[in-house]
Design a protein around this motif. Structure first.
Motif, PDB file in Angstrom:
ATOM      1  N   UNK A 373      -2.688  -8.144  -0.060  1.00 45.61           N
ATOM      2  CA  UNK A 373      -1.856  -6.943  -0.143  1.00 45.61           C
ATOM      3  C   UNK A 373      -2.561  -5.743   0.469  1.00 45.61           C
ATOM      4  N   UNK A 374      -3.880  -5.685   0.302  1.00 49.17           N
ATOM      5  CA  UNK A 374      -4.636  -4.600   0.935  1.00 49.17           C
ATOM      6  C   UNK A 374      -4.508  -4.692   2.457  1.00 49.17           C
ATOM      7  N   UNK A 375      -4.495  -5.929   2.969  1.00 46.09           N
ATOM      8  CA  UNK A 375      -4.345  -6.111   4.411  1.00 46.09           C
ATOM      9  C   UNK A 375      -2.964  -5.655   4.878  1.00 46.09           C
ATOM     10  N   UNK A 376      -1.923  -5.956   4.089  1.00 47.81           N
ATOM     11  CA  UNK A 376      -0.583  -5.485   4.446  1.00 47.81           C
ATOM     12  C   UNK A 376      -0.512  -3.960   4.402  1.00 47.81           C
ATOM     13  N   UNK A 377      -1.165  -3.372   3.399  1.00 50.09           N
ATOM     14  CA  UNK A 377      -1.186  -1.913   3.308  1.00 50.09           C
ATOM     15  C   UNK A 377      -1.853  -1.318   4.544  1.00 50.09           C
ATOM     16  N   UNK A 378      -2.954  -1.928   4.971  1.00 51.88           N
ATOM     17  CA  UNK A 378      -3.652  -1.420   6.162  1.00 51.88           C
ATOM     18  C   UNK A 378      -2.793  -1.593   7.406  1.00 51.88           C
ATOM     19  N   UNK A 379      -2.101  -2.748   7.502  1.00 52.42           N
ATOM     20  CA  UNK A 379      -1.271  -2.992   8.678  1.00 52.42           C
ATOM     21  C   UNK A 379      -0.080  -2.039   8.744  1.00 52.42           C
ATOM     22  N   UNK A 380       0.323  -1.519   7.582  1.00 53.36           N
ATOM     23  CA  UNK A 380       1.469  -0.614   7.557  1.00 53.36           C
ATOM     24  C   UNK A 380       1.096   0.849   7.451  1.00 53.36           C
ATOM     25  N   UNK A 381      -0.204   1.139   7.538  1.00 50.91           N
ATOM     26  CA  UNK A 381      -0.658   2.526   7.352  1.00 50.91           C
ATOM     27  C   UNK A 381      -0.031   3.464   8.373  1.00 50.91           C
ATOM     28  N   UNK A 382       0.183   2.973   9.591  1.00 46.06           N
ATOM     29  CA  UNK A 382       0.807   3.818  10.625  1.00 46.06           C
ATOM     30  C   UNK A 382       2.210   3.321  10.959  1.00 46.06           C
ATOM     31  N   UNK A 383       2.833   2.597  10.005  1.00 44.73           N
ATOM     32  CA  UNK A 383       4.170   2.059  10.241  1.00 44.73           C
ATOM     33  C   UNK A 383       5.214   3.149  10.450  1.00 44.73           C
ATOM     34  N   UNK A 384       6.296   2.765  11.089  1.00 48.00           N
ATOM     35  CA  UNK A 384       7.406   3.682  11.349  1.00 48.00           C
ATOM     36  C   UNK A 384       8.572   3.312  10.434  1.00 48.00           C
ATOM     37  N   UNK A 385       9.090   4.258   9.671  1.00 50.67           N
ATOM     38  CA  UNK A 385      10.222   3.931   8.798  1.00 50.67           C
ATOM     39  C   UNK A 385      11.386   3.328   9.579  1.00 50.67           C
ATOM     40  N   UNK A 386      11.951   2.271   9.054  1.00 49.30           N
ATOM     41  CA  UNK A 386      13.145   1.698   9.670  1.00 49.30           C
ATOM     42  C   UNK A 386      14.208   2.786   9.775  1.00 49.30           C
ATOM     43  N   UNK A 387      14.745   3.038  10.981  1.00 50.25           N
ATOM     44  CA  UNK A 387      15.744   4.107  11.111  1.00 50.25           C
ATOM     45  C   UNK A 387      16.920   3.899  10.169  1.00 50.25           C
ATOM     46  N   UNK A 388      17.248   4.934   9.400  1.00 51.45           N
ATOM     47  CA  UNK A 388      18.372   4.871   8.468  1.00 51.45           C
ATOM     48  C   UNK A 388      19.601   5.569   9.039  1.00 51.45           C
ATOM     49  N   UNK A 389      19.508   6.011  10.296  1.00 47.28           N
ATOM     50  CA  UNK A 389      20.644   6.710  10.890  1.00 47.28           C
ATOM     51  C   UNK A 389      21.765   5.723  11.211  1.00 47.28           C
ATOM     52  N   UNK A 390      23.032   6.152  11.134  1.00 48.38           N
ATOM     53  CA  UNK A 390      24.145   5.223  11.379  1.00 48.38           C
ATOM     54  C   UNK A 390      24.076   4.553  12.738  1.00 48.38           C
ATOM     55  N   UNK A 391      23.515   5.250  13.725  1.00 49.68           N
ATOM     56  CA  UNK A 391      23.464   4.703  15.080  1.00 49.68           C
ATOM     57  C   UNK A 391      22.629   3.425  15.178  1.00 49.68           C
ATOM     58  N   UNK A 392      21.762   3.196  14.177  1.00 49.51           N
ATOM     59  CA  UNK A 392      20.933   1.985  14.202  1.00 49.51           C
ATOM     60  C   UNK A 392      21.798   0.730  14.154  1.00 49.51           C
ATOM     61  N   UNK A 393      23.013   0.864  13.597  1.00 48.49           N
ATOM     62  CA  UNK A 393      23.896  -0.302  13.496  1.00 48.49           C
ATOM     63  C   UNK A 393      24.295  -0.839  14.865  1.00 48.49           C
ATOM     64  N   UNK A 394      24.224   0.025  15.900  1.00 47.60           N
ATOM     65  CA  UNK A 394      24.595  -0.405  17.246  1.00 47.60           C
ATOM     66  C   UNK A 394      23.446  -1.072  17.986  1.00 47.60           C
ATOM     67  N   UNK A 395      22.263  -1.074  17.377  1.00 50.29           N
ATOM     68  CA  UNK A 395      21.065  -1.519  18.084  1.00 50.29           C
ATOM     69  C   UNK A 395      20.800  -3.011  17.934  1.00 50.29           C
TER      70      UNK A 395
END
Length: 821
Positions: A373-395
């Motif tokens: 879990x510490x490794x996952x935390x490190x791998x996600x330290x600079x992660x980008x939030x999954x876009x929650x904007x409606x336009x993401x549905x078209x992607x």
């Protein structure tokens, strides 16, 4: 101290309002939320020796209702008493399945029946904000939380949630084959090439074909992106990045990896796992959800940050948190509760302990001692939030198609990604970048809403079949049909956003239990079947809502009875026989449990309940579910509850058995019988255990499992409804097409001739087990059932309440919720 005083002030205000409401007059006694303890009339009540009467405990000055899933609910319930003791406020924690919360809160909140606080995922925000369901809030100490997690719960510059956990993918590697994890994708290719050349693995690196989510961190490693961000760090839908230089470089990298044989088409999630867990692949990308099966496999593994290339890789970050309902009458109290009672190291640690995934609370995140879990935390330290904007549905669809085309070597990588970017821009109305890319003359443009007579949304399994049908339709009648691939799990949300805007499909695939929401939202159109007798009657009934048909079914699924024929030569036909067989096997020491079942699971308990004559909702004269007829306390349901209770008392069933534990027991031969669905077949077959499948045993009558049905629906916003209906009746409802749909995804067909011709004995057994299945209720009132029903079953498993009491209380809770009580 200031924050504590604020809470006290809120409580004082609530108490004052309560006193004012009393007006000094007697008020009726409120109905208790749980059944009162009845004192027999002939039992004398001993006098109180102290002449001074014991004062009654103070009634709560107010209350908060929280909806949480089975993992978070126990942690929050632990806070209830201390919250009431300290502030005189009652905390009501209601358990709702995580996957059901979003849909249920959208139905319940506007009707005044929803929670004050609910748990959820940050990528629900686009829909919840647009629907006016969720309330902005403030964090007293935002510095206590991972900044990316706070950003994830921000929408158009406003915070809407308190995060508690994150998840992301990382690099799994086999240290026996790869002593040091690669730090760049060039190194990945070099390591893979050497391992493959030495014959140590089939694939040095394995990846799911056509999967944008797992490809995204590779794309970012080359400088690619999906949407750019504005000055306030909000995603900018006018900046589509699928054809920027970095994304095209990542596409070229993927194309070369396929050409060189490091990656191959046709690899799905399970195949990827099998290759890695058997040692036939040395590296893969996946998330913490893969840990249980990888650990169980015994393969050597380690987890590292995803390799970069021209820059660090950035995986998508999924964030879960608490949100406040915009319909709550206690918004300030809800916000204060979250800041004062939840946003503490003790509670955040308890949430982490209940469901270990990297915490969004910094001090808990930094203290993780599980190296994985510490490794996952490190791998996600600079992660980008999954876009929650409606336009993401078209992607998703266009992006996934581009990756699939590269895996299949069906299109040049730059062409695939440029076309995908163009499709996304057209779908959301985003401008083309300057300079406009030169058109590719030799490649036909992908059909869009603007130039197609019919648009069909289908998932990656059904889409290829529909493309063949569309081509035949177009050749014969000159009608232009565009088939667009959209993930099955995304279709419902995307069609709700796109259809009213005129951007949605004419026809889309979906599940029958979406109907309650889609009909209420005016999204789906009634239709008629030219030959209804060609379809399983229960499947047609499943797509009927309030007497009107809304879909053409193509497949069904249901649970059945798995048994080990080495231990149980002949499957039992009644639950009394199940107990008899289990008792003998356990007494002979041949198994740990003769019969194993997930604790607290209503879905799998339902067919047992029906075997005793029980039900959830009755039906009216038109065979529609009747929400006024709640059957959890019917004689049959109570008999089933008694049966379950006795099975637990006799040691045939035990608490704390989840889906994974159930499988491990059956696959190891430590359990002889269980109930599950066709989704269990791949891992059971892989385990090598002897198994067979039979209809679920009956008792006083035949068992009836819930029937889930998939089918085609027509959008109410389509401008070509009659054409869409004709297309379905004339070109889809044929033995050839229904057989092709079955071949693409073998599950019992809803088309009778195809269903009757199934030659796979396992699928034929599932079809037989579901022949008298009952469609899962799609009525909105079903949202009030799952939590109370599951709680009743859990209480019986834990021997915490008498079975009749548990089920009667559950029935009363459901009636009260439906009636608005």
């Amino acid at each position: 101290m200031i924050r504590r005083n604020w809470m006290v002030l809120i409580v004082v205000i609530i108490a004052a309002m309560a006193l004012a409401a009393c007006g000094g007059q007697a008020q009726p006694t409120p109905v208790p939320t749980t059944a009162p303890v009845t004192v027999p009339t002939d039992t004398p009540v001993p006098p109180i020796p102290n002449p001074t009467a014991t004062p009654e405990p103070a009634k709560p000055a107010g209350q908060l209702t929280i909806w949480a899933d089975d993992t978070r609910a126990p942690v929050l319930r632990d806070l209830a008493q201390s919250f009431q003791d300290e502030y005189g406020l009652e905390l009501i924690v209601q358990e709702v399945g995580f996957g059901d919360i979003r849909d249920q809160v959208k139905l319940a909140a506007p009707a005044g029946e929803g929670p004050d606080i609910f748990v959820g995922a940050h990528d629900w925000l686009g829909e919840l904000v647009a629907s006016g369901i969720v309330e902005p809030l403030e964090l007293s100490n935002p510095g206590d939380f991972l900044p990316a997690a706070v950003q994830a719960f921000s929408y158009e510059g406003q915070l809407y949630g308190m995060p508690y956990a994150t998840e992301n993918v990382a690099l799994f590697y086999n240290p026996d084959l790869v002593p040091e994890p690669p730090t760049t994708w060039d190194e990945v290719i070099a390591v893979a090439s050497q391992l493959e050349a030495d014959g140590k693995v089939q694939q040095g690196w394995v990846m799911q074909a056509g999967d944008p989510y797992h490809f995204f961190p590779i794309q970012t490693a080359f400088g690619g992106y999906v949407f750019g961000v504005d000055a306030d760090n909000n995603y900018n839908p006018n900046d589509v990045g699928l054809d920027n230089a970095g994304s095209l470089a990542a596409a070229e990298f993927l194309d070369q990896a396929v050409k060189d044989g490091h990656l191959v088409a046709g690899v799905d999630w399970d195949t990827m796992h099998v290759l890695f867990e058997s040692g036939d692949a040395a590296m893969m990308l996946s998330g913490p959800w893969s840990l249980p099966r990888i650990r169980e496999s015994g393969i050597s593994y380690a987890i590292a940050t995803i390799p970069g290339q021209t820059q660090e890789a950035q995986p998508f970050l999924g964030v879960q948190g608490f949100m406040v309902s915009a319909f709550s009458e206690n918004k300030l109290l809800a916000e204060a509760f979250l800041n004062e009672f939840v946003a503490t190291p003790k509670v955040m640690q308890a949430i982490f302990d209940a469901d270990p995934r990297p915490s969004a609370f910094v001090s808990v995140r930094d203290a993780i001692d599980d190296p994985d879990l510490a490794a996952f935390a490190a791998a996600g330290a600079n992660g980008l939030p999954m876009p929650a904007i409606p336009e993401m549905s078209a992607v998703w669809g266009a992006w996934g198609d581009a990756i699939t085309l590269i895996f299949n070597q069906a299109e040049a990588p730059d062409t695939a990604f440029k076309n995908a970017a163009t499709q996304v821009r057209e779908a959301i109305g985003a401008p083309e970048p300057t300079p406009t890319p030169e058109p590719v003359a030799e490649e036909p443009a992908t059909l869009t809403r603007a130039d197609a007579d019919l648009v069909i949304w289908a998932d990656n399994i059904r889409a290829p079949v529909m493309k063949d049908v569309a081509a035949n339709f177009q050749n014969e009648y000159g009608v232009t049909v565009a088939v667009q691939e959209v993930g099955f799990g995304d279709i419902r949300d995307q069609v709700k956003l796109a259809a009213p805007a005129g951007e949605g499909p004419d026809i889309f695939v979906g599940a029958h239990d979406w109907l309650g929401e889609l009909v209420a939202s005016g999204i789906v159109e009634p239709l008629e079947l030219s030959s209804p007798d060609d379809f399983l009657p229960a499947a047609v009934q499943a797509f009927s809502y309030e007497g009107q048909l809304y879909g053409m079914p193509y497949a069904t699924e249901n649970v059945a009875f798995f048994y080990n024929p080495d231990l149980v030569p002949t499957p039992p036909t009644t639950w009394d026989e199940v107990i008899s067989v289990a008792s003998q096997l356990e007494a002979d020491g041949k198994v740990k449990q003769g019969w194993v079942m997930q604790a607290g699971d209503p879905y799998h308990f339902f067919p047992i309940q029906t075997a005793f004559g029980g039900y959830v909702f009755g039906v009216d004269a038109n065979n529609n579910y009747n929400p006024d007829d709640v059957g959890l306390d019917s004689p049959g349901s109570l008999a089933a509850a008694e049966f379950l209770d006795q099975a637990v008392k006799d040691g045939h069933l035990v608490a704390d058995v989840d889906w994974e534990t159930m499988h491990v027991l059956f696959e190891s031969g430590d359990a002889a019988m269980m109930i599950s669905g066709p989704w269990s077949l791949p891992r059971i077959r892989e385990s090598g255990i002897s198994y067979a499948i039979a209809p679920i045993p009956g008792q006083t009558q035949e068992a009836q499992p819930f029937l889930g049905v998939q089918g085609f629906m027509v959008s109410a916003f389509s401008e070509n409804k009659l054409l869409a209906e004709a297309f379905l009746n004339e070109f889809v409802a044929t033995p050839e097409v229904m057989q092709a749909i079955f071949d693409a995804d073998p599950r019992p067909s809803a088309f009778v001739s195809v269903r009757d011709a199934i030659d796979d004995p396992d699928l034929a057994a599932f079809a037989a087990a579901g022949a008298n299945g009952l469609p899962m209720p799609a009525i909105p009132e079903m949202s009030a059932v799952w939590g109370a029903w599951g709680d009743a079953i859990t209480l019986i498993f834990n021997q915490a309440e008498a079975p009749d009491t548990a089920f009667k209380n559950a029935a009363e809770q459901i009636r009260a919720a439906i009636a608005g009580g």
